[in-house]
Write a protein that holds these residues in place. Sequence first.
Motif, PDB file in Angstrom:
ATOM      1  N   TYR A 146      26.069  43.085  46.956  1.00 49.37           N
ATOM      2  CA  TYR A 146      25.217  42.115  47.144  1.00 49.37           C
ATOM      3  C   TYR A 146      23.250  41.991  46.225  1.00 49.37           C
ATOM      4  O   TYR A 146      23.573  42.836  45.693  1.00 49.37           O
ATOM      5  CB  TYR A 146      24.263  43.190  49.098  1.00 49.37           C
ATOM      6  CG  TYR A 146      24.401  42.436  49.940  1.00 49.37           C
ATOM      7  CD1 TYR A 146      23.604  41.567  50.121  1.00 49.37           C
ATOM      8  CD2 TYR A 146      26.326  42.799  50.314  1.00 49.37           C
ATOM      9  CE1 TYR A 146      23.786  40.992  51.445  1.00 49.37           C
ATOM     10  CE2 TYR A 146      26.116  41.911  51.486  1.00 49.37           C
ATOM     11  CZ  TYR A 146      25.692  41.024  52.132  1.00 49.37           C
ATOM     12  OH  TYR A 146      25.480  40.888  53.435  1.00 49.37           O
TER      13      TYR A 146
ATOM     14  N   HIS B 123      27.678  43.158  60.229  1.00 51.68           N
ATOM     15  CA  HIS B 123      27.247  44.335  59.393  1.00 51.68           C
ATOM     16  C   HIS B 123      25.221  44.150  59.991  1.00 51.68           C
ATOM     17  O   HIS B 123      25.087  42.777  59.907  1.00 51.68           O
ATOM     18  CB  HIS B 123      27.510  44.208  58.244  1.00 51.68           C
ATOM     19  CG  HIS B 123      27.300  43.208  57.487  1.00 51.68           C
ATOM     20  ND1 HIS B 123      27.996  42.328  56.972  1.00 51.68           N
ATOM     21  CD2 HIS B 123      26.332  43.064  56.347  1.00 51.68           C
ATOM     22  CE1 HIS B 123      27.532  41.320  56.659  1.00 51.68           C
ATOM     23  NE2 HIS B 123      26.218  41.947  56.096  1.00 51.68           N
TER      24      HIS B 123
ATOM     25  N   HIS C 112      21.931  45.247  57.974  1.00 54.86           N
ATOM     26  CA  HIS C 112      21.213  46.049  56.877  1.00 54.86           C
ATOM     27  C   HIS C 112      19.734  45.724  57.734  1.00 54.86           C
ATOM     28  O   HIS C 112      18.592  45.881  58.218  1.00 54.86           O
ATOM     29  CB  HIS C 112      20.837  44.593  55.996  1.00 54.86           C
ATOM     30  CG  HIS C 112      21.702  43.815  55.397  1.00 54.86           C
ATOM     31  ND1 HIS C 112      22.199  43.769  54.521  1.00 54.86           N
ATOM     32  CD2 HIS C 112      22.266  43.112  55.798  1.00 54.86           C
ATOM     33  CE1 HIS C 112      23.252  42.860  54.424  1.00 54.86           C
ATOM     34  NE2 HIS C 112      23.270  42.697  54.885  1.00 54.86           N
TER      35      HIS C 112
ATOM     36  N   PHE D  57      18.096  43.622  60.345  1.00 47.35           N
ATOM     37  CA  PHE D  57      19.095  41.945  60.305  1.00 47.35           C
ATOM     38  C   PHE D  57      20.294  42.066  60.707  1.00 47.35           C
ATOM     39  O   PHE D  57      21.163  42.779  59.736  1.00 47.35           O
ATOM     40  CB  PHE D  57      18.156  41.948  58.655  1.00 47.35           C
ATOM     41  CG  PHE D  57      19.559  40.781  59.119  1.00 47.35           C
ATOM     42  CD1 PHE D  57      19.762  39.017  59.271  1.00 47.35           C
ATOM     43  CD2 PHE D  57      20.219  40.623  57.268  1.00 47.35           C
ATOM     44  CE1 PHE D  57      20.228  38.548  58.798  1.00 47.35           C
ATOM     45  CE2 PHE D  57      20.710  39.599  56.358  1.00 47.35           C
ATOM     46  CZ  PHE D  57      20.915  38.581  57.345  1.00 47.35           C
TER      47      PHE D  57
ATOM     48  N   HIS E 179      23.944  40.643  59.906  1.00 46.77           N
ATOM     49  CA  HIS E 179      24.279  39.346  59.479  1.00 46.77           C
ATOM     50  C   HIS E 179      25.539  38.901  60.130  1.00 46.77           C
ATOM     51  O   HIS E 179      26.491  40.011  60.117  1.00 46.77           O
ATOM     52  CB  HIS E 179      24.075  39.856  58.322  1.00 46.77           C
ATOM     53  CG  HIS E 179      24.822  38.769  56.772  1.00 46.77           C
ATOM     54  ND1 HIS E 179      24.811  38.867  55.222  1.00 46.77           N
ATOM     55  CD2 HIS E 179      25.342  37.513  57.695  1.00 46.77           C
ATOM     56  CE1 HIS E 179      25.030  37.999  54.834  1.00 46.77           C
ATOM     57  NE2 HIS E 179      25.344  37.227  55.710  1.00 46.77           N
TER      58      HIS E 179
END
Lengths: 349, 511
Positions: free
Chosen positions: B163, B213, B215, B360, B362
């Motif tokens: 990332y 996943h 964040h 967030f 994803h």
Amino acid sequence: MLSPHAAAQECTEINHTFASGANWQLCANVNSEHGLSLTDLHYFAPGDSSRQVLEALHPAQIIMMHHGKSNVDMLLGKPGLHKPVALNNKTCEGTLHTISDTHTVCSIVRPLPLLAKYSSRRALQGEAIDVFAVSEHESLIWRSNVRLSEDGRIIPSISLSGLRPSITTSTDGSATLQTSWRMAFALNGDGSNDRVEQFDFPLNRNAGNRRAMEIKAINTESFASVQRDDFRGWRVLDEDGDGYYLDPQNSGYQMVSSTLNWAKFDLAITAYNACEQLADNNQADACDNNLDAFISGESLEGRAPVLWYSQSRIFRPRTEDNPVMSSLHTSFELLPFEWTASSPFEALE
Amino acid sequence: MLKQLSLLSCLMLCSWFNLAQAQNVALECQSGELITQEFENGAQWNICWESRIRENLILSDIYYTPPEGEPSLVLSEARLSQLHVAYDDSDVTYNDITQFGLGGGYLVDLTTEDCPIGELLISQTRPAACKWLATGEDNFRMRNRASSAHSLNLFSVSQVGAYAYIISWLFYDDGVIEPQIGASGALQRSSAVLTLPFGRVLQGDADTLWLSHTHNYYWHLDFDLGESATDDVVAESRFEFDENGIRQQQSTLLTTEAALQIDPQSATAWHILDNPAAGESINRSRGYIIEPTRYGHRLVREETEPYTEFDFFVTVANDCERFASQNARFNPDCKNHVLEYVDDESLVGQDLVVWHRVSFHHVPRSEDQRHMHTHWDGFLIEPTNIHVSSPALNGLPNQAPQLDAISTQSHRRGDSIDWHTHASDADNDQLAFSATGLPNGILLSSDGTFSGTATEYGDFTVVVSVSDGIDVSERTFDWNITPGKRSSGALGYSWVPLVLLLVSRRRGRDC
Ligand SMILES: [Cu+2]
């Protein structure tokens, strides 16, 4: 009276190609019922072909519920309820598209810095094209904008401004705002074979807090709500699996209304019906008045799906809103989802 | 006689508002480098920045000067306090700031290609950040005027695993602060077990399941509004319906440390206020508001990470409490996470810190492959009552409406009246007319039409006003009504309008 659908044909074509070769093509108009009206939206990803995403995209209602009163104001409805505001070179910094004296649309290209970045590889600097129109109702003025990004995202937004609503003895001037958009899909040019799926990610507290993804086909007209703890999103896809995803990430408040049932839901899914244009206050003859009536258990089988998405905020007057309201903004994103086999910029590196 | 009254100047003179006390803006930073940015409307930001090994960007001594105002401290420090990534299979969780770090070896040296329309900023010989001026959404809009939000944008990039996180702060010319984080780079975790329900198989790679996943971004904001760091208060605002279906605001001043949740149906928001007067409405107090607008998902895992149950925390500032989670790794004598920091300490007269989380979720898609587009998250810290009036108007002054001259009018009592006044407005704003001193029976509509029938006679001095909502223009004219026709038998009541006239002439403009 000219029907809004007849008027939609005299639109102005906007066709923008970015430096990467990506392109958006659409027809823009100002409609007397809902203001900005975009039709036939096509996206071209570098290395791909130009393919239709949406048949129509436009605001479907704007609600102001002034606190201290029990009624709600709807800003969209029959012609004359709101008026288009003619744009000029002071209010459109980009290209002004004139459809008639009062019906104008502005398009403007904006930078999207850092569209992608990976370690020491140079950042991809992208662009987007904004297409907007402005309307007014009493002292309120709002911009309905659709941002079309170089990587295929569609970002509708509404910015509400104008003179600050008056403060009376019975109210502090605060208000609940709800904005709704109508999205009529026609993926790859034919909406009748498009399907809607709901992605759910329920949290299983008894199995180590895992979230197993569940995909549910939405086969009949229905309402849906954001699931903040369990996570949810909606995908529209055509028979080849090409599609767009509506992630309700930008959902903040939940509209609460004792009178409007439909407004309590974040999303509604209906089968395409040309006379169903507004989420409420829908004025077309021989057509129902609002989403509560549109959603009649009809099957979506063989029908183009229409998504209606709503968001809510609170207007809280401050000295910053005096005499002119600082814009109150709502926006969300439609994300290309399996529209291309990889990032549209893969070919460029 | 043509006279223009400005509602704006009236507001400035008459409102309860107290101008910010002049303060000394740091011209040198205690740590880091100074950034100063002045905007066209006169607003100014002064910020100290540095890149540290754990959090990367740390901003301090953040001063805002409103247009025509005095500089005032907003935040003594602002930074990320954790970057928590939880995978849907629950097998792996990252706490990037404490496990890896966003600075040092994880900081990406920027090039001019990363910062094409800005300026690279150097931290300890490395091009660690980019500063540029951004143009955003509408700031305000009238019929003939509009302004876009201009901001100073400062960003830095950290590469953690696959990332690339873009840590970004925007400081707007209307006093708004927007902490942002962009997630780009590439997907991190995958599985060869394609049947797992925790991810998706992407096009062109049939043997890999990429895992979904969340964040979770935690910011740490040490507000120190105005002159004193210990006189700020935090209030929670909610809107609830009463039994009549009317929505009313309820506000709660927080007096002890708190862990709070957003209630979307009650429109929860938090006000950080600078020493409000006792009993003063939070809507009128000087300060900042955080209204959550990105709340589609919130990650909660009570057993393993109990702090995830909450979205907003208010604690007493404590150097020991640095990270939202895994704090004890670096501060072994301190508590471990932000929920533990909330331990009933009184907030009264203390230096307050707020912690805010945005999630967030994803879900991998084929478009994420290789050039994963930057997904931006963040929130707004908006000023409330920091300015005397709309700050964006400073660059775009209003042009007052102009009323056409009105000649002396003569009518007979009982005549039917129907004539128009006219005004123009260079900004094409909506205009509203009003009048004082009219003979009884005659009205002026808001579009400027006199109508009705005078029911009295005499010489009247009429003041007509036209307002564009911001400025007002006035004209005075004489209106002579002669006895003429008499209406329905009433006798000698011309005394009454004379008294009314005196009253109306004495009535001043009050705010
Ligand atoms: Cu991710």
